[in-house]
Design a protein around this motif. Structure first.
Motif, PDB file in Angstrom:
ATOM      1  N   ARG A   1       0.833  -1.205   0.000  1.00  0.00           N
ATOM      2  CA  ARG A   1       0.000   0.000   0.000  1.00  0.00           C
ATOM      3  C   ARG A   1       0.871   1.262   0.000  1.00  0.00           C
ATOM      4  O   ARG A   1       0.611   2.213  -0.739  1.00  0.00           O
ATOM      5  N   GLN A   2       1.919   1.250   0.815  1.00  0.00           N
ATOM      6  CA  GLN A   2       2.799   2.415   0.894  1.00  0.00           C
ATOM      7  C   GLN A   2       3.614   2.584  -0.380  1.00  0.00           C
ATOM      8  O   GLN A   2       3.773   3.707  -0.891  1.00  0.00           O
TER       9      GLN A   2
ATOM     10  N   LYS B   1       1.778   4.159  -3.322  1.00  0.00           N
ATOM     11  CA  LYS B   1       1.447   5.577  -3.218  1.00  0.00           C
ATOM     12  C   LYS B   1       2.521   6.465  -3.833  1.00  0.00           C
ATOM     13  O   LYS B   1       2.240   7.581  -4.265  1.00  0.00           O
TER      14      LYS B   1
END
Length: 381
Positions: free
Chosen positions: A244-245, A248
């Motif tokens: 998820r990180q 981004k």
């Protein structure tokens, strides 16, 4: 050694307290006629051993033992009963010993000796300031801080299955009736409950020995259990948060981290155990890996990093060999850097798999592309 006594009969309490007073290394820290009151005082008194009367009104010794172990993890249990059949139930709950009424001093001596030996030789859990990890990719393993992954020594296959099920539902209450139906569908409730208490005990012992700080909380007798992993790292959670990180950020700066995360996917969720109840999560995580792997491969391809793209597509094809789009993308990459032999080899490999395992021919778009590609090559060869 600190002893707590629980018996609804005042005479019985006075008798055992008098008999225990003759042991210099023991101290009775609490004497109770009500199990609920005793359990409420356990966090404060922290007994090492509890002498439980099994046959009690209201919350019996059999029912109260789980709540006692929740209040005092690692406490030893000795059951006291006037009924032989209850003694057998006591051993189902992993009591250290049971004593039949009326109590005999010689028999109590044996129990105290057993408790002393147990306390003397019981190995301590490994202490660490850093959190331990539980690994779920491919197989269930534990990893102490700074150590290598280890396969826990579960008492039985069902012990492992129950822990995995609680881990799968971590942070949520799993009702006891659900566990009983899952693990012992053919047993009556009383028998199945005895087995459940035994498994919970062995799981707690295993976690203690492995230094895993993931307590099993008893959410009242009527409701069920909850595995608390708030102080323990879980590889699948770390992996998904990492994806998820990384997603981004700018691909130019995050592609290396994303590739590292994709390589951490050692195998599917609980792959080697094949738990049917884990299939939805297994498929979800698998799709997440494919999604990010394909995105990374396309990024490498557009960035002119063909070798890196080939490496990713090869791994995707190993995991999903019948995906025609990935197969075509890999062959196009081989062809773009002049590796025509690799192109042909992969084409025939896919053709053989489709024929042998699916009993069908290759999709038309693969056949048409390959024929056109080889025709373009033939005048120069």
């Amino acid at each position: 050694m600190k002893i707590m006594l629980i018996d609804d009969e005042a005479l019985a309490l006075n008798q055992i307290q008098r008999m225990l007073s003759g042991y210099s290394k023991l101290s009775v820290v609490g004497s109770f006629r009500n199990a609920r009151e005793a359990i409420a005082r356990m966090p404060e008194l922290q007994p090492d051993v509890i002498f439980f009367d099994i046959h009690m009104p209201g919350l019996s010794g059999i029912d109260a033992v789980e709540l006692a172990r929740e209040a005092c993890p690692g406490v030893d249990i000795v059951f006291i009963t006037a009924y032989q059949e209850y003694a057998i139930q006591g051993f189902d709950l992993n009591a250290v010993d049971y004593l039949l009424k009326p109590l005999l001093q010689a028999r109590l001596d044996q129990t105290i000796k057993r408790l002393m030996q147990r306390r003397l030789y019981e190995p301590e859990a490994i202490q660490s300031t850093a959190p331990s990890r539980i690994l779920c990719f491919r197989s269930l393993r534990f990893q102490r801080s700074g150590g290598s992954p280890e396969i826990p020594k579960w008492r039985t296959v069902k012990t492992q299955a129950l822990f995995a099920y609680l881990l799968h539902h971590r942070g949520n209450i799993v009702r006891k009736e659900t566990i009983l139906e899952q693990l012992w569908p053919d047993l009556d409730v009383k028998q199945a409950a005895g087995h459940l208490y035994t498994l919970i005990y062995h799981i707690r012992q295993c976690l203690k020995q492995m230094g895993i700080n993931a307590p099993i909380r008893n959410m009242t007798i009527q409701e069920g259990y909850m595995l608390d992993t708030s102080s323990t790292r879980i590889d699948v959670d770390e992996w998904e948060n990492g994806l998820r990180q990384a997603s981004k950020g700018d691909w130019v700066h995050s592609h290396s981290e994303l590739r590292r995360l994709l390589e951490l996917y050692e195998g599917d969720y609980f792959q080697e155990h094949g738990y049917w109840w884990a299939e939805d999560e297994r498929e979800r995580l698998r799709k997440l890996w494919y999604q990010h792997a394909r995105s990374l491969a396309r990024f490498y391809e557009k960035a002119g990093m063909q070798e890196e793209a080939i490496t990713i597509y090869k791994r995707i094809q190993d995991a999903d060999p019948f995906n025609e789009d990935d197969g075509l993308a890999l062959m196009k990459l081989y062809m773009s850097i002049g590796r025509s032999e690799e192109t042909e080899r992969h084409y025939h490999k896919m053709s053989q798999m489709f024929s042998n395992e699916l009993q069908i021919g290759l999709p038309a778009k693969l056949v048409n592309w390959f024929e056109q590609a080889t025709m373009k090559l033939s005048p120069n060869e």
